[in-house]
Design a protein around this motif. Structure first.
Motif, PDB file in Angstrom:
ATOM      1  N   LEU A  19       0.764  -1.210  -0.251  1.00  0.00           N
ATOM      2  CA  LEU A  19      -0.221  -0.731  -0.101  1.00  0.00           C
ATOM      3  C   LEU A  19       1.489   1.393   0.247  1.00  0.00           C
ATOM      4  N   ARG A  20       1.878   1.520   1.181  1.00  0.00           N
ATOM      5  CA  ARG A  20       2.542   2.265   0.846  1.00  0.00           C
ATOM      6  C   ARG A  20       3.466   2.655  -0.492  1.00  0.00           C
ATOM      7  N   LEU A  21       3.735   1.015  -1.114  1.00  0.00           N
ATOM      8  CA  LEU A  21       4.893   1.592  -2.355  1.00  0.00           C
ATOM      9  C   LEU A  21       3.275   2.275  -3.817  1.00  0.00           C
ATOM     10  N   TYR A  22       1.795   2.475  -3.129  1.00  0.00           N
ATOM     11  CA  TYR A  22       0.554   2.165  -4.242  1.00  0.00           C
ATOM     12  C   TYR A  22       0.704   3.667  -3.665  1.00  0.00           C
ATOM     13  N   VAL A  23       0.799   3.903  -3.202  1.00  0.00           N
ATOM     14  CA  VAL A  23       0.366   6.071  -1.939  1.00  0.00           C
ATOM     15  C   VAL A  23       1.357   6.390  -2.871  1.00  0.00           C
ATOM     16  N   GLU A  24       2.905   6.441  -2.949  1.00  0.00           N
ATOM     17  CA  GLU A  24       3.850   6.724  -2.937  1.00  0.00           C
ATOM     18  C   GLU A  24       3.813   6.966  -4.484  1.00  0.00           C
ATOM     19  N   MET A  25       3.559   5.944  -5.329  1.00  0.00           N
ATOM     20  CA  MET A  25       3.370   6.233  -6.584  1.00  0.00           C
ATOM     21  C   MET A  25       2.590   6.742  -7.596  1.00  0.00           C
ATOM     22  N   LEU A  51       5.745 -13.639  -8.793  1.00  0.00           N
ATOM     23  CA  LEU A  51       6.714 -13.258  -9.905  1.00  0.00           C
ATOM     24  C   LEU A  51       5.765 -13.383 -11.168  1.00  0.00           C
ATOM     25  N   VAL A  52       4.355 -13.540 -11.746  1.00  0.00           N
ATOM     26  CA  VAL A  52       4.503 -12.684 -13.185  1.00  0.00           C
ATOM     27  C   VAL A  52       3.438 -12.334 -13.316  1.00  0.00           C
ATOM     28  N   VAL A  53       2.418 -12.402 -11.716  1.00  0.00           N
ATOM     29  CA  VAL A  53       0.797 -11.203 -12.247  1.00  0.00           C
ATOM     30  C   VAL A  53       1.350 -10.319 -11.593  1.00  0.00           C
ATOM     31  N   ALA A  54       2.230 -10.052 -10.146  1.00  0.00           N
ATOM     32  CA  ALA A  54       2.176  -8.938 -10.058  1.00  0.00           C
ATOM     33  C   ALA A  54       3.223  -7.947 -10.289  1.00  0.00           C
ATOM     34  N   PRO A  55       4.127  -8.153 -11.334  1.00  0.00           N
ATOM     35  CA  PRO A  55       4.651  -7.121 -12.637  1.00  0.00           C
ATOM     36  C   PRO A  55       3.787  -6.428 -12.698  1.00  0.00           C
ATOM     37  N   LEU A  56       3.154  -7.696 -13.616  1.00  0.00           N
ATOM     38  CA  LEU A  56       1.931  -7.302 -14.988  1.00  0.00           C
ATOM     39  C   LEU A  56       1.052  -6.218 -13.954  1.00  0.00           C
ATOM     40  N   VAL A  57       0.061  -6.637 -12.715  1.00  0.00           N
ATOM     41  CA  VAL A  57      -1.033  -5.386 -11.533  1.00  0.00           C
ATOM     42  C   VAL A  57      -0.196  -3.883 -11.640  1.00  0.00           C
ATOM     43  N   TRP A  58       1.607  -4.205 -10.920  1.00  0.00           N
ATOM     44  CA  TRP A  58       2.217  -3.027 -10.754  1.00  0.00           C
ATOM     45  C   TRP A  58       2.135  -2.437 -12.495  1.00  0.00           C
ATOM     46  N   ARG A  59       2.042  -2.680 -13.699  1.00  0.00           N
ATOM     47  CA  ARG A  59       1.971  -2.240 -14.902  1.00  0.00           C
ATOM     48  C   ARG A  59       0.795  -1.219 -15.229  1.00  0.00           C
ATOM     49  N   ARG A 115      -3.189   3.222 -15.163  1.00  0.00           N
ATOM     50  CA  ARG A 115      -4.041   4.008 -14.932  1.00  0.00           C
ATOM     51  C   ARG A 115      -3.818   5.065 -14.290  1.00  0.00           C
ATOM     52  N   LEU A 116      -2.775   5.607 -13.697  1.00  0.00           N
ATOM     53  CA  LEU A 116      -2.109   6.403 -12.693  1.00  0.00           C
ATOM     54  C   LEU A 116      -2.456   7.721 -13.930  1.00  0.00           C
TER      55      LEU A 116
END
Length: 311
Positions: free
Chosen positions: A127-133, A279-287, A292-293
């Motif tokens: 959550l912290r990474l998302y808020v900062e991003m 390893l597969v899904v997290a990078p896709l969700v992050w991207r 969207r941001l």
């Protein structure tokens, strides 16, 4: 713990504490979330791992807090309410563990508590990474150097964080920091770190004292933690500007999550499956979130941002 168990593992303790120290220096993340489970995996009993890690953390955090205090970066009002909430619950932690039973029963309780706390830490850190991003993408900046203190929520955050740290040694840097980020979005980053470090010193010290009373310390564990961790943290701080913070921090989230599952006795195949998905899904969700941001930021160029005085 008996000396014959630890003696062959002194080098492993030094290497582990040095490596985790580097991560702490790179990211500023509290070491309890990484060091305590690492000690358990190296064969240190959970009660001894928590007690010795807390004592080492009290020493290490005092140095960082002293620097921030001299530079005036902590918000003393927020830190005061956090400390008021955390001291009693942090001190009670060891006695709660003691009441859980004896021997294997106590160790089993502690492993479950650590596993759950690690999962909480992984989620809050993500959550912290998302808020900062999000703030960076939307161009949001601090609009107030002196945010209004919210006593009751801050007190409750301190009490909850103190309880987590008092029982598991995890949470002073990974959980409380994130909640502060949400409670006080106008607090500058350097003041956020300084406030967290200053409140963490009495919190961790209170927890360490209670664990020393109940469990005691083992110099064969404590000394390698301090000797290995200190230069590792220094090296990590020096490398911070040369290493991608985003990759390291996302890696920490995955490690915390997988370690938490292991502590909860999830079968190895389940942990491996979670690792593969991560390893597969997290990078896709992050991207996807970044995209969207970026689109949201593009659409807000001509409008005041949240928190803007003109909004």
């Amino acid at each position: 713990m008996t000396p014959d168990i630890l003696s062959p593992d002194i080098a492993a303790l030094l290497v582990t504490s040095f490596a985790i120290g580097i991560v702490i220096g790179l990211t500023g993340m509290g070491g309890g979330a990484l060091m305590t489970p690492a000690l358990i995996f190296l064969g240190v009993p959970p009660t001894s791992a928590v007690a010795n890690d807390l004592v080492a953390a009290a020493v290490n955090k005092s140095t960082g807090a002293a620097v921030h205090w001299r530079e005036g970066s902590p918000h003393r009002g927020i830190a005061t309410w956090l400390i008021a909430g955390s001291l009693p619950t942090a001190f009670a932690g060891a006695f709660i563990v003691q009441a859980a039973g004896e021997g294997e029963e106590r160790d089993a309780f502690l492993k479950v508590a650590i596993g759950i706390t690690l999962l909480i830490a992984a989620c809050t850190y993500a959550l912290r990474l998302y808020v900062e991003m999000r703030r960076k993408a939307l161009g949001q900046t601090v609009v107030s150097a002196e945010p209004t203190v919210r006593p009751l929520p801050t007190l409750l955050v301190g009490a909850f964080g103190g309880l987590l740290v008092g029982i598991t040694s995890v949470g002073s840097g990974s959980v409380i920091m994130v909640v502060l980020l949400v409670l006080y979005p106008a607090l500058a980053g350097v003041r956020l770190v300084g406030t967290d470090l200053v409140q963490a010193v009495p919190l961790v010290t209170a927890a360490a004292i209670s664990h020393v009373i109940v469990t005691g310390i083992d110099p064969a564990v404590l000394i390698p933690l301090v000797v290995g961790g200190t230069p590792g943290t220094f090296l990590g701080a020096r490398l911070a500007n040369r290493v991608s913070q985003s990759i390291v921090r996302r890696g920490i989230v995955l490690v915390l999550f997988l370690t938490g599952l292991s502590m909860l006795k999830v079968p190895p195949w389940g942990v491996a499956l979670a690792a593969a998905v991560g390893l597969v899904v997290a990078p896709l969700v992050w991207r996807m979130l970044r995209t969207r941001l970026a689109v949201s930021a593009e659409g807000r160029k001509d409008r005041p941002l949240d928190g803007d005085p003109g909004a």
